[in-house]
Structure formats: C-alpha cells, structure tokens
Write an enzyme that holds these catalytic residues in place. Structure first.
Site, PDB file in Angstrom:
ATOM      1  N   ASP A   1       5.042  -3.004  11.724  1.00 31.73           N
ATOM      2  CA  ASP A   1       3.652  -2.628  12.003  1.00 31.73           C
ATOM      3  C   ASP A   1       3.374  -2.436  13.490  1.00 31.73           C
ATOM      4  O   ASP A   1       2.534  -1.629  13.873  1.00 31.73           O
ATOM      5  CB  ASP A   1       2.678  -3.646  11.386  1.00 31.73           C
TER       6      ASP A   1
ATOM      7  N   SER B   1       7.745  -5.537   6.452  1.00 38.20           N
ATOM      8  CA  SER B   1       7.427  -6.637   7.378  1.00 38.20           C
ATOM      9  C   SER B   1       8.173  -7.919   7.035  1.00 38.20           C
ATOM     10  O   SER B   1       7.572  -8.971   6.796  1.00 38.20           O
ATOM     11  CB  SER B   1       5.914  -6.865   7.390  1.00 38.20           C
TER      12      SER B   1
ATOM     13  N   ARG C   1       0.839  -1.196   0.000  1.00 41.52           N
ATOM     14  CA  ARG C   1       0.000   0.000   0.000  1.00 41.52           C
ATOM     15  C   ARG C   1       0.869   1.239   0.000  1.00 41.52           C
ATOM     16  O   ARG C   1       1.936   1.264   0.624  1.00 41.52           O
ATOM     17  CB  ARG C   1      -0.885   0.041   1.255  1.00 41.52           C
TER      18      ARG C   1
END
Length: 498
Positions: free
Chosen positions: A230, A177, A108
């Site tokens: 995150d 991540s 994203r």
C-alpha cells in the site's frame, strides 16, 4: 452552666476537632496522592521530550540506517526492500486497469478507467468481499479460487463507461499486505501469513503464481502486472497526480515509508540498471530503532508484551495501533500508585488495547467546557464514572504528550528521507519542489497529530527549505495506486510508444 452541659460542649468540641483533623488528613492524603499522580505525569512528559536537537539526531540516524540498508541485506534494522518498481506513473496512462487489494479479512476488487493527462481517473468502481473464516486456514487453492471467482463476477458486471481495449489481456495490480520476498515487479514469495491467516502450503510460494493459476481456472484472460504494497501504491497515486512526489508515508494502524532512490545509489542491487535510472525502495521504516528515540518504561513494557518483542520499535511509538495503549498504561500506573480513580483500580484499565487511538483522539479533541467527551469515553470504555473536571484535564494532557511525541518523531523520520535524497537544502536559490504523499487513518482523522507533525517538519527544515517541501494527502494507494502501477508496468506500453 451545669456539669452535663459543660461535658456535652467538651465532647462536641472534641468531635468537631476530630472531624476537622480527619478532613485535613484526608485532604493531605488526597493532595499527596494528587501530587504523586502529577509526578508520574511529569516524569512521563520529560521522558517523551522531543526538543529540536533530539529530532535532528533521530533524522540523522534514519539517514545512516537507510545507507546501511541499501549497502547490504541485513545491514540495518531498515530492510530497504528493492520493489522492482522503476516506472512510476506519469499521468499519460490511458485505458482500463484493475487492482486486487488483499490485506486482511476483507479484500477489494477495483477497476479504474484512466484518461491520460486530461481525463486522469475518469471513472472507478470497487467491490468489497469478506473472506469466510474457514478459507483463512484451509487450502491455498481454495483461497485463491474464491478470490478469482470474485474477480470474475466483478468483470461480468462491468457497466457503462469502462472500455477494455479489444484484443488485449486485462491487467491487474495486486496489493498483498503480508510479508513477501519480492523477486521481480510481478513475483514474490510469501515469507509468513499474519492477521489470522494460516495456510502452510502457501508459505514459500510465489503469490502471483498462485493467483494467476486461480485466474486461469476461473476462465479469465487477465495478467498480474505488478505486486505491490500500500505504501508504494500511495507513492504511485501521488506521482500520477503530482510529478514532484518523491516519497510516500503511511500513518495508520501501522506505519511505513517508500521513496524514489537513484538506482546507482543502491550498492546491494546487482541487476541491470533500470532505464529510468530510478528504483522505488520500500523502507519498512516501522522497524527503525535508535538510541536517540525517547523511549519510556511504558514503551518497554508494551514491547515486551507484544507479539514481536524487539521489533517495529518506531511503529510502536508513532502508529495508531499503539498510541491509545500507551495512554492506558500511564493511567494504570496513576491508578495503582496514586489512586487516581479512587481506592479501587478499575479492572477494565488492565485490559491491553481496550483504549483505542480513535477514542484517545476523541478525548484529545474534546472542546466542551466540562470535557463531556472525556467523561463519556471513560465511562463507556473503562467503566470509570464520577470523574472531576480536574482529572479529565489531566487525561487530555496525557493524550497531548503521547500524540505530540508520535507526530514529532514522524516528522523527524520524514526529514531523514528528505536528507537522504538531498532535498534538505536550497542550492543557489533554486526552487525545487518536493512533495511527500501521506495516507492512513491516523494522519487523516487525528487532526492534532497531523497539524503537529506538519508544523514540526517545517520547524526542522527551516523557513527557506520548508517552502519547497509539501505534504499532501493521497488516499487509496492500495486500490487506485495498484491499478496505476499495473498501467505503468503494462506489457503494451512499448506497443503504444512505438
């Protein structure tokens, strides 16, 4: 009565007796099998037990491991990674900031217009892009050029309400991540790819350097201000909205925790002490293990058959990736040893991870009188039909046992953090509020898991302390949280302050 009639009567009586004996034997056999199935369930329930005393031992073990991981590299199963985030957002941040969230087969790009204390997150937009499979195993430049091109397109389409400051570089928070060795707030080398990526030449390289070169090739004037994960993004998002946030926990497919530590309480930190006096620590708590964890034969088998045996033990008993499969493993034993689903063991029940945690949650929350959802899930996923209400009730109970253990152990983990930062007692009647930011699909969508975790934490803390510890849901740490960290680590902060 003639001889024939008497003979017929005797034969009939014998047949009736034989049939009755068969029924009795069948019932005895059935009840024997049912007893065996119940014995398997009860033994599992006992092994999963989480009485308060055990949870306190788990919390204490977590605190001990935290100390050990902060003392030296490799000193604990908890990595206690220094994140180099020493400035969490304050709520005063203003301006336009970006985030790139790369964590799987999609990524994203996000933009956030911040309006300070009054405006907060005034406006945000994002775009989601799928990565073509050939780029996941191709050349490093090709992957990062594809990402940079998507960023350039996103910026070119910037609409009303987004105002980049004139004469300033755009700034980006990069949520990456994958396992990284963090070197500074905006640099880190890739340890290894996971989740289907396999690009050898990127391993050992600084992922921020790779992205920066691609951004330059795309003709963008943009700087990566922060490389984060995150969990730290969730902590930043929480702190931006609520100044009392001290830690963040992700309970989703996987699980992790991060918290704010006093910089002088980190013996392995050899750099200059940050001006703030604080440092965010990424615990990587999924790898916690202790002899106090209530592990069963099913957990041991799941671990042995996993891609990372002996690793991520805590994660394997509390996170969304695994809970459904623990339920499946117990059902398989009941099918094999007690013919729980009939003479034949359903073949689908032998497939690892076929029963996902969202399906387990749907069964656990089934409130219909005949447990219709349980019946349809068994039929659709495992191709098991004709289940009785009695059997369905057992399955709901099994879901309850697995979810309760996971939720209560999560609460014990949170208590370990609260103890480490000294917020587990009330000093001289002072009311010091502490907020734990939570995110992740398991926490957000599995209601019984969430309520059990929250009530267990209250029980562990005791009434007086529990009044000061608040759990709050903050979502999108990997997006908005990363943009906020770009803002709190902006190169223009000192210019604005002077």
């Amino acid at each position: 009565m003639g001889k024939v009639a008497v003979g017929a009567a005797v034969v009939c009586a014998a047949a009736v007796c034989a049939a009755a004996a068969l029924v009795v034997r069948h019932r005895m056999r059935s009840s024997g099998k049912w007893s065996r199935a119940m014995a398997i369930l009860r033994e599992f329930e006992e092994k999963c037990g989480t009485p308060l005393g055990k949870l306190r031992q788990v919390a204490d073990a977590m605190t001990v491991e935290m100390h050990a991981g902060l003392a030296s590299e490799g000193g604990s199963k908890l990595k206690m990674i220094i994140s180099y985030v020493d400035n969490l957002p304050t709520g005063d941040e203003k301006g336009l900031f970006y985030a790139l969230d790369l964590g799987g087969t999609n990524f994203r790009v996000i933009r956030v217009q911040l309006g300070g204390k009054e405006g907060r997150v005034a406006k945000q937009e994002f775009d989601e892009v799928s990565i073509p499979p050939h780029l996941m195993t191709g050349a490093s430049d090709a992957l990062f050029d594809f990402i940079a091109a998507a960023l350039a397109k996103f910026i070119a389409e910037e609409g009303e309400g987004f105002h980049p400051a004139p004469g300033r570089q755009r700034e980006l928070g990069f949520t990456f991540s994958f396992p990284v060795k963090q070197l500074s707030i905006a640099s880190g080398t890739l340890i290894k790819w996971t989740k289907g990526f396999n690009i050898d030449e990127t391993v050992g390289q600084d992922v921020v350097g790779e992205l920066t070169k691609a951004i330059e090739r795309a003709g963008l004037d943009m700087r990566v201000a922060a490389l984060v994960n995150d969990t730290i993004g969730t902590l930043a998002g929480g702190r931006y909205c609520e100044e009392d946030v001290i830690a963040a926990v992700i309970l989703g497919t996987g699980t992790n925790a991060a918290y704010v530590e006093r910089a002088h309480a980190i013996p392995k930190w050899h750099g200059l002490l940050p001006k703030s006096g604080e440092m965010v620590i990424n615990m990587e708590w999924g790898n916690f293990r202790s002899s106090h964890l209530p592990l069963t034969e099913y957990d041991q088998a799941l671990d042995l058959e996993s891609l990372n045996p002996g690793e991520q033990i805590f994660e394997k008993i509390i996170s969304g990736m695994y809970l459904g499969d623990i339920v499946r493993r117990v059902l398989l034993k009941m099918a094999e040893e007690a013919e729980f689903f009939g003479d034949i063991v359903p073949s689908k029940l032998r497939i690892p991870f076929i029963l996902r945690t969202p399906d387990m949650s749907a069964m656990h929350h089934d409130a219909s009188p005949d447990l219709k959802v349980v019946g349809s899930k068994l039929k659709d996923i495992l191709e098991i039909s004709n289940t009785s209400l009695k059997m369905r009730k057992v399955i709901v109970e099994l879901c309850e046992i697995v979810a309760t253990r996971g939720a209560r152990l999560s609460a014990a983990g949170i208590l370990g953090i609260v103890k480490k930062v000294g917020r587990d007692t009330v000093r001289d009647g002072e009311k010091q509020k502490s907020v734990i930011a939570l995110d992740g699909g398991l926490y957000e969508h599995y209601t019984k898991f969430r309520t059990c975790m929250e009530s267990s934490l209250k029980e562990l803390l005791g009434e007086e302390v529990a009044e000061n510890i608040v759990i709050k849901h903050f979502n999108d740490g990997s997006g908005v949280g990363a943009a906020l960290l770009a803002a709190s680590h902006s190169q223009y902060l000192e210019v604005e302050e002077s």
